[in-house]
Design an enzyme around this catalytic site. Structure first.
Site, PDB file in Angstrom:
ATOM      1  N   CYS A  88      32.280  35.456  39.569  1.00  0.00           N
ATOM      2  CA  CYS A  88      33.543  36.135  39.290  1.00  0.00           C
ATOM      3  C   CYS A  88      34.645  35.087  39.242  1.00  0.00           C
ATOM      4  O   CYS A  88      34.377  33.887  39.268  1.00  0.00           O
ATOM      5  CB  CYS A  88      33.840  37.225  40.319  1.00  0.00           C
ATOM      6  N   ASP A  89      35.871  35.530  39.177  1.00  0.00           N
ATOM      7  CA  ASP A  89      36.988  34.613  38.991  1.00  0.00           C
ATOM      8  C   ASP A  89      37.091  33.615  40.127  1.00  0.00           C
ATOM      9  O   ASP A  89      37.178  32.408  39.915  1.00  0.00           O
ATOM     10  CB  ASP A  89      38.285  35.424  38.875  1.00  0.00           C
TER      11      ASP A  89
END
Length: 481
Positions: A388-389
């Protein structure tokens, strides 16, 4: 098209900002705990232990950020040079150099990478260690000197301007209006960039002056999201109604705010609920002069309470409670008066998220693969990565769920999580939210990529289990780490 390109660039830039801060949140929390406990106004004032506060703020935290920023660009060599360059901006200014570290860390890593690209292959055998050590040392010394004389003073001036602007907004009573920008930006996965890239560095400086900062709660307040999820739990229909209670628990206690974003996009006017909750929460915090001593990350109520200084509990609790009530009332009104509020489900919402964020590929496209190729790869899977980010929130949740399913199915495949910027080269399968899959593919094209709509509950997990169970015999798993 231009707006889509700008959004993509902002998301990419935001991932680098959060990628520098998020791995070091533990250090920020340690600093916050020491500050809350041992400073003269703390719970247990202790002069000797309070002596840790300033060295951690001025040296440890910026150096960690600088090292992490350089490492993101060029592994450990970039990290070492990034830390050296960061030391230059620290010496060149008299304020905590978080912003300087976020500039010099990646810049130093980039410079080291470019030098290695040109020279490393030309070094004769036996001289590799000599080149590695002296190239990093010489570049680090040059960048540190430039930082002391030039970058440090410039960044300090810029930092003072930003801090003065924030202070002026606070003094004018306009800080609650910041949520008009913050809440929509969160839905575009810019929450970590806003919180840790902008608000937290300024907040740390305010803690040094006032012992607390309201800025730590502008983005991290779980109230707006909780109110929206509670409204769905009562007035939603179908999948959105049944899944909302579980999502509310994970959001409020686990601090994973990304879990409520698709619910907002079921009905985009629910942004009004998020904004209303954010504004009312910050207004309440302002009235009670409340704040935290360090970033609350993840944005769980448990983390918020842990970072609340003495005498601020009432204000912080009311700030969260008011934000929850206001967002709940607005969201309830929108859901009750909307004809389509009960018919749209989370799958439709993720399509809206894709459109808002300018993604060209659909979930179906991302998941379409040649059946024979998939079968061929099944007995070659050794490592699955959730990305994810920031690599710490929703991806960790997904990895935990898949590990549990693998354990129950006796599948011995390594499952872990990381940020997209740090995807390892040996990953066989990379699992991402559908809005981040394109970035993951660009980072690691050699891996098989799987897109999911919701890290909490995706049918793709069961598909992977069924696919890899074919390689498990009565004697144990054939697939190994």
């Amino acid at each position: 098209m231009a707006n889509k390109g700008i959004r993509a660039k902002l998301q990419h830039f935001g991932s680098y900002l959060s990628g520098m801060i998020m791995p070091n949140i533990g250090a920020f929390i340690a600093w916050g705990i020491i500050t809350a406990l041992f400073i003269p106004d703390g719970y247990w004032p202790n002069e000797d232990l309070a002596a840790l506060v300033d060295p951690m703020k001025f040296y440890l935290l910026p150096l960690l950020i600088g090292f992490t920023g350089g490492r993101l660009v060029h592994d450990v060599r970039g990290g070492v040079v990034g830390a050296i360059a960061t030391m230059g901006v620290i010496v060149g200014a008299d304020i905590p150099m978080f912003l300087g570290a976020m500039i010099m860390g990646p810049l130093a890593g980039y410079c080291m990478k470019k030098i290695d690209d040109v020279l490393q292959d030309k070094i004769k055998s036996g001289f590799e260690m000599l080149y590695n050590n002296f190239s990093a040392g010489i570049l680090g010394a040059i960048l540190a000197g430039i930082s002391v004389k030039l970058i440090g003073p410039v960044v300090a001036g810029l930092n003072n301007i930003l801090a003065s602007g924030v202070e002026a907004i606070i003094n004018a009573g306009l800080l609650p209006l910041a949520n008009i920008i913050i809440e929509p930006a969160k839905i575009l996965f810019l929450n970590n960039a806003i919180n840790h890239g902008i608000l937290s560095p300024i907040g740390v400086e305010q803690v040094g002056d006032a012992g607390k900062s309201i800025l730590f709660l502008l983005e991290a307040n779980p109230g707006p999201g909780l109110g929206i999820l509670l409204a769905f739990a009562i007035f939603g229909k179908g999948m959105s109604k049944s899944s909302a209670p579980g999502a509310a628990v994970i959001h409020f206690l686990g601090g994973i705010h990304e879990i409520y974003f698709p619910y907002v996009l079921i009905k985009p006017t629910l942004l009004l609920a998020a904004i209303g909750g954010g504004i009312s929460g910050v207004f309440t915090l302002n009235v009670f002069n409340a704040g935290l001593v360090a970033p609350a990350s993840p944005g769980s109520i448990l983390a918020v309470m842990a970072m609340t200084p003495q005498g601020n509990y009432i204000g912080v609790i009311l700030g969260v409670l008011v934000a929850t009530v206001v967002s709940f009332l607005i969201a309830s009104f929108i859901l009750k008066t909307s004809k389509s509020s009960g018919e749209e489900d989370l799958s439709a919402a993720t399509g809206k998220m894709e459109e808002m964020k300018g993604k060209k590929s659909s979930v179906a496209d991302a998941l379409t693969q040649d059946e024979e190729a998939v079968k061929k790869r099944s007995d070659e899977v050794h490592k699955i990565i959730f990305a994810c980010d920031a690599g710490m929130g929703s991806s960790a949740m997904g990895a935990s769920l898949l590990k549990k399913k693998f354990k129950e199915a006796n599948i011995d495949v390594a499952v872990t999580n990381t940020s997209i910027n740090q995807l390892p080269d040996d990953a066989d399968i990379v699992i991402t939210h559908q809005d981040l899959t394109d970035r993951a593919k660009a980072k690691l094209s050699s891996a098989e990529h799987v897109s999911v709509e919701n890290f909490l509950n995706s049918p793709k997990y069961d598909e992977l289990v069924d696919r890899l169970k074919d390689n498990v015999t009565e004697d144990g798993p054939k697939v190994t780490k």
